[in-house]
Design a protein around this motif. Structure first.
Motif, PDB file in Angstrom:
ATOM      1  N   VAL A 215      -9.173  -0.205   4.449  1.00 57.97           N
ATOM      2  CA  VAL A 215      -8.839  -0.591   5.813  1.00 57.97           C
ATOM      3  C   VAL A 215      -9.902  -1.582   6.276  1.00 57.97           C
ATOM      4  N   SER A 216      -9.470  -2.618   7.006  1.00 61.93           N
ATOM      5  CA  SER A 216     -10.408  -3.638   7.471  1.00 61.93           C
ATOM      6  C   SER A 216     -11.115  -3.150   8.729  1.00 61.93           C
ATOM      7  N   GLU A 217     -12.156  -3.873   9.128  1.00 57.20           N
ATOM      8  CA  GLU A 217     -12.872  -3.530  10.365  1.00 57.20           C
ATOM      9  C   GLU A 217     -11.899  -3.522  11.544  1.00 57.20           C
ATOM     10  N   GLU A 218     -10.856  -4.370  11.461  1.00 58.76           N
ATOM     11  CA  GLU A 218      -9.873  -4.456  12.552  1.00 58.76           C
ATOM     12  C   GLU A 218      -8.876  -3.298  12.509  1.00 58.76           C
ATOM     13  N   GLY A 219      -8.995  -2.450  11.487  1.00 56.49           N
ATOM     14  CA  GLY A 219      -8.119  -1.291  11.432  1.00 56.49           C
ATOM     15  C   GLY A 219      -6.802  -1.527  10.712  1.00 56.49           C
ATOM     16  N   ARG A 220      -6.650  -2.677  10.061  1.00 55.16           N
ATOM     17  CA  ARG A 220      -5.419  -2.955   9.319  1.00 55.16           C
ATOM     18  C   ARG A 220      -5.600  -2.533   7.866  1.00 55.16           C
ATOM     19  N   VAL A 221      -4.512  -2.045   7.257  1.00 53.91           N
ATOM     20  CA  VAL A 221      -4.585  -1.693   5.854  1.00 53.91           C
ATOM     21  C   VAL A 221      -4.742  -2.971   5.032  1.00 53.91           C
ATOM     22  N   THR A 222      -5.569  -2.871   3.989  1.00 52.60           N
ATOM     23  CA  THR A 222      -5.799  -4.005   3.088  1.00 52.60           C
ATOM     24  C   THR A 222      -5.532  -3.550   1.662  1.00 52.60           C
ATOM     25  N   THR A 223      -5.264  -4.504   0.761  1.00 55.08           N
ATOM     26  CA  THR A 223      -5.201  -4.149  -0.657  1.00 55.08           C
ATOM     27  C   THR A 223      -6.197  -5.007  -1.425  1.00 55.08           C
ATOM     28  N   LEU A 224      -6.536  -4.519  -2.624  1.00 53.25           N
ATOM     29  CA  LEU A 224      -7.675  -5.070  -3.352  1.00 53.25           C
ATOM     30  C   LEU A 224      -7.290  -6.051  -4.450  1.00 53.25           C
ATOM     31  N   GLY A 225      -6.004  -6.374  -4.573  1.00 49.42           N
ATOM     32  CA  GLY A 225      -5.599  -7.309  -5.617  1.00 49.42           C
ATOM     33  C   GLY A 225      -5.480  -6.642  -6.972  1.00 49.42           C
ATOM     34  N   ARG A 226      -5.272  -7.452  -8.007  1.00 49.91           N
ATOM     35  CA  ARG A 226      -5.038  -6.934  -9.354  1.00 49.91           C
ATOM     36  C   ARG A 226      -6.161  -6.010  -9.805  1.00 49.91           C
TER      37      ARG A 226
ATOM     38  N   SER B  60       0.816  -1.212   0.000  1.00 52.94           N
ATOM     39  CA  SER B  60       0.000   0.000   0.000  1.00 52.94           C
ATOM     40  C   SER B  60       0.852   1.266   0.000  1.00 52.94           C
ATOM     41  N   SER B  61       2.156   1.129   0.248  1.00 50.38           N
ATOM     42  CA  SER B  61       2.989   2.334   0.338  1.00 50.38           C
ATOM     43  C   SER B  61       3.200   3.002  -1.017  1.00 50.38           C
ATOM     44  N   GLY B  62       3.223   2.223  -2.092  1.00 49.07           N
ATOM     45  CA  GLY B  62       3.492   2.801  -3.417  1.00 49.07           C
ATOM     46  C   GLY B  62       2.460   3.824  -3.848  1.00 49.07           C
ATOM     47  N   GLU B  63       1.196   3.542  -3.601  1.00 46.78           N
ATOM     48  CA  GLU B  63       0.127   4.466  -3.989  1.00 46.78           C
ATOM     49  C   GLU B  63       0.141   5.716  -3.122  1.00 46.78           C
TER      50      GLU B  63
ATOM     51  N   VAL C 200      -6.677  10.235  -4.171  1.00 47.85           N
ATOM     52  CA  VAL C 200      -6.810   9.037  -3.345  1.00 47.85           C
ATOM     53  C   VAL C 200      -5.771   7.992  -3.757  1.00 47.85           C
ATOM     54  N   ALA C 201      -5.068   7.461  -2.781  1.00 50.76           N
ATOM     55  CA  ALA C 201      -4.163   6.331  -3.023  1.00 50.76           C
ATOM     56  C   ALA C 201      -5.016   5.116  -3.348  1.00 50.76           C
ATOM     57  N   GLY C 202      -4.905   4.615  -4.574  1.00 48.40           N
ATOM     58  CA  GLY C 202      -5.761   3.526  -5.016  1.00 48.40           C
ATOM     59  C   GLY C 202      -5.363   2.194  -4.420  1.00 48.40           C
ATOM     60  N   PHE C 203      -6.187   1.146  -4.704  1.00 50.17           N
ATOM     61  CA  PHE C 203      -5.747  -0.231  -4.472  1.00 50.17           C
ATOM     62  C   PHE C 203      -5.827  -0.638  -3.008  1.00 50.17           C
ATOM     63  N   GLN C 204      -6.326   0.267  -2.136  1.00 51.42           N
ATOM     64  CA  GLN C 204      -6.227  -0.031  -0.705  1.00 51.42           C
ATOM     65  C   GLN C 204      -7.417   0.454   0.093  1.00 51.42           C
TER      66      GLN C 204
ATOM     67  N   ILE D 151     -12.548   4.182   2.930  1.00 55.43           N
ATOM     68  CA  ILE D 151     -12.797   2.913   2.237  1.00 55.43           C
ATOM     69  C   ILE D 151     -12.620   1.736   3.196  1.00 55.43           C
ATOM     70  N   THR D 152     -13.742   1.120   3.581  1.00 58.21           N
ATOM     71  CA  THR D 152     -13.700  -0.046   4.459  1.00 58.21           C
ATOM     72  C   THR D 152     -13.840  -1.303   3.610  1.00 58.21           C
ATOM     73  N   THR D 153     -12.983  -2.273   3.886  1.00 60.94           N
ATOM     74  CA  THR D 153     -13.021  -3.531   3.140  1.00 60.94           C
ATOM     75  C   THR D 153     -13.237  -4.700   4.094  1.00 60.94           C
ATOM     76  N   ASP D 154     -13.383  -5.907   3.534  1.00 54.47           N
ATOM     77  CA  ASP D 154     -13.343  -7.091   4.387  1.00 54.47           C
ATOM     78  C   ASP D 154     -11.884  -7.337   4.780  1.00 54.47           C
TER      79      ASP D 154
END
Lengths: 402, 402
Positions: free
Chosen positions: A138-149, A70-73, A132-136, A101-104
């Motif tokens: 945050v989960s309900e637990e507060g961790r950064v997530t990425t969305l894949g290809r 997630s750092s690149g974006e 907006v930094a794309g591709f990312q 942006i909240t994800t699973d």
């Protein structure tokens, strides 16, 4: 208008190109539009980080991969914002988290669950361009997530849907969707408009401009997508929209070619009940994307099965086939085939489209090995050596160069 | 024990070195300690990002700089966590935000206001090594901030204070604090222990191992600091601690040398009231760090002022002096001087330390241009060409090589 723009890795591939993207945004702002820009990592950055991780582990912890990737974006979003602010265009970068942006929690392949657009709306009200930094997310637990290809495309479409933007423009190095691959048929024409369903068929068949996940989401959220180029921003691009928004529906919109297919033939498959189901279930369990299945049953009750799989799934397919070798007389694989497809929403209301295709290829002495059709698509498996010939012949017979 | 470890940019400068850091942590975990590791960006990364930003602006938006610069530490923290997890040592990376570090909103030079240690404590209870991205926090407004130079050291010390760690070990490429610069005096000895105040004097005088902000914070929070090397982790390093924790207090702990000083001489300063105050206020307003002021007043009531400034402040100092040229007979600048200092808590209770220094230098025919003393320090300005000679002579006379 409120426009969501998305700039891919090539469009922000170096500092000059990021400056070029700033210029595109400035022009759109000068025209009086509000802008949310979603950016990818500079091209090469994500692969570099993946290589770093692979130095330490073949199976790196997926939550840590998200922290890493997630750092690149974030870098690109900050640089683009700096470029805009410097020239007097107020802008603010936002990480996926800041953009709401909240994800699973399925790290490295998360799905967007919800977008709280409040922060973006506030910034726009303050006259700012939001980057907006794309591709990312945050989960309900507060961790950064990425969305894949294709994750940044998804970010852009999801934001456009959530904030009810007028358009979502996806900038790449290609200036739109063509009637066919211009490297094969130089007479290929750029399409002004195309329906979501046509785009989905074209993309899944090898036109790699837009990822299917994004087009599907655009269709679901009713987002007007535009495919255009950051290198020739003066060119209008192609609008991907609802079928109802397309007044003149061409019978055929485009011809797609997919060379990365292997034909699997299973001959004399025993007639024990459920054998076909068992074969395809086993393939599905291995995530092998089976397409174009043809089954013919002989007088002895034994069946011949023909189907295609992506070349990348060849090894895992062979392993699955091993389990069924006692149930068949013979299994063979042919990788010198390709899939040519004709796509068009107009087919729904026009007859004779398929027969015209078959007779055109017959005139060129091209044999059809498998045929499959859907409401808006006809796909044909032919010998690979005829690929270009078939594409050009079909492109001409449906008047796509006009 | 709960240990906070900090690894600087050189210690995590490439993938092999990150692996080396993982090995250091594994060994400490094997000894039964809990570990919070704070990491810097890989050396060179932060400068690369600054250059990127400068491509777009000479005065890049400071909030965006923080978004940009904070990414380097995130990368290192994720990679180190991947390395540890791969080898069966549970670990989790945390951004400044995730580690609960709240700062003020002074972007690029933020100050830590509060650390909520809950997330770190939970992870430690779960048996994990916590890897914190150094140098960063989050403002009350929810924007990422960075802490300025030496920020990762500050992160480590502040966490050690907030979570009441037993020790905070700062790993660099130097294995501790020496009695003087070993490049000048090969007989220099590594110190086992040194007080905060001695360290502050040595650091401000040119020993660049630890930033003063970190030592000050360690003193305030009563954190036991250790300076040691990630390249020779088997070497114990130097403990920087409360004076009370040091049983045997040496009269002199070390000799420091600072070559980056300029002596400013103002002669025949007019005797209008408040002129000296006015000069030093003007210098302070320009953030010029004035040191070692000597004032002598003649029978005519006119004064001579001598003081030193860092070489980097030379240009701005000259501008300030311009304002006072009508108030003085003559102003001159001398950059071929240096400052030699003797530091030791034992001076408080020992007499004769200064006179021994003066006579030692006199024996070597070295003239003292300015002298200033504090409770634990004697500083002397001498001609730069005598720098090494003076350091070696003083090192010997105080028996620092024993």
């Amino acid at each position: 208008m409120l426009k969501v723009l998305k700039f891919g890795g090539t469009s922000v591939g170096n500092l000059e190109r990021i400056q070029n993207v700033a210029n595109i945004i400035k022009k759109i702002r000068d025209e009086g539009h509000d802008v949310i820009a979603v950016v990818s990592a500079m091209s090469g950055e994500t692969n570099k980080l993946i290589e770093y991780a692979e130095y330490f582990s073949d199976t790196p912890n997926r939550s840590e991969m998200d922290m890493l990737l997630s750092s690149g974006e974030r870098v690109t979003s900050a640089l683009l914002s700096i470029a805009l602010n410097e020239q007097g265009y107020k802008a603010t970068s936002m990480s996926g988290r800041e953009a709401g942006i909240t994800t699973d929690s399925y790290h490295t392949k998360a799905r967007i669950e919800y977008i709280d657009t409040k922060a973006m709306k506030t910034a726009i009200k303050e006259g700012k361009t939001v980057i907006v930094a794309g591709f990312q997310g945050v989960s309900e637990e507060g961790r950064v997530t990425t969305l894949g290809r294709g994750g940044s495309d998804l970010t852009a479409v999801a934001i456009a849907g959530a904030i009810d933007a007028d358009v979502c423009e996806i900038y790449t190095d290609v200036d739109g969707i063509y009637t066919t691959d211009p490297r094969i048929e130089p007479k290929a024409k750029k399409l002004d408009k195309i329906s979501y369903d046509e785009m989905l068929e074209l993309a899944s068949l090898g036109a790699k401009v837009l990822q299917n996940r994004s087009v599907e989401m655009a269709k679901k959220l009713n987002v007007n997508l535009v495919s255009r180029s950051s290198f020739t921003p003066e060119v209008e691009g192609t609008l991907i929209t609802k079928e109802e928004n397309i007044m003149e529906k061409p019978v055929v919109s485009g011809i797609a070619l997919d060379r990365n297919q292997i034909r699997v033939g299973m001959y004399g498959v025993s007639d024990r009940p459920g054998i076909a189901a068992s074969i395809f279930t086993s393939l599905a369990d291995e995530n092998i994307n089976v397409d174009m299945i043809v089954q013919t049953v002989g007088v002895d009750g034994k069946a011949d099965l023909d189907f295609t799989i992506p070349t990348t799934d060849f090894e895992s397919c062979k392993k699955v086939m091993e389990k069924f070798k006692d149930d068949t007389r013979n299994i063979d694989y042919n990788d010198s085939i390709c899939k040519v497809s004709i796509v068009g929403v107009g087919m729904k209301s026009h007859t004779g489209v398929a027969s015209k295709a078959f007779s055109t290829l017959a005139q060129e002495n091209i044999n059809l090995r498998i045929i499959s059709t859907s409401e808006i698509k006809i796909s044909m498996v032919i010998e690979e050596k005829y690929a270009e010939l078939a594409v050009r012949a079909l492109h001409e017979v449906y008047n796509l160069d006009k």
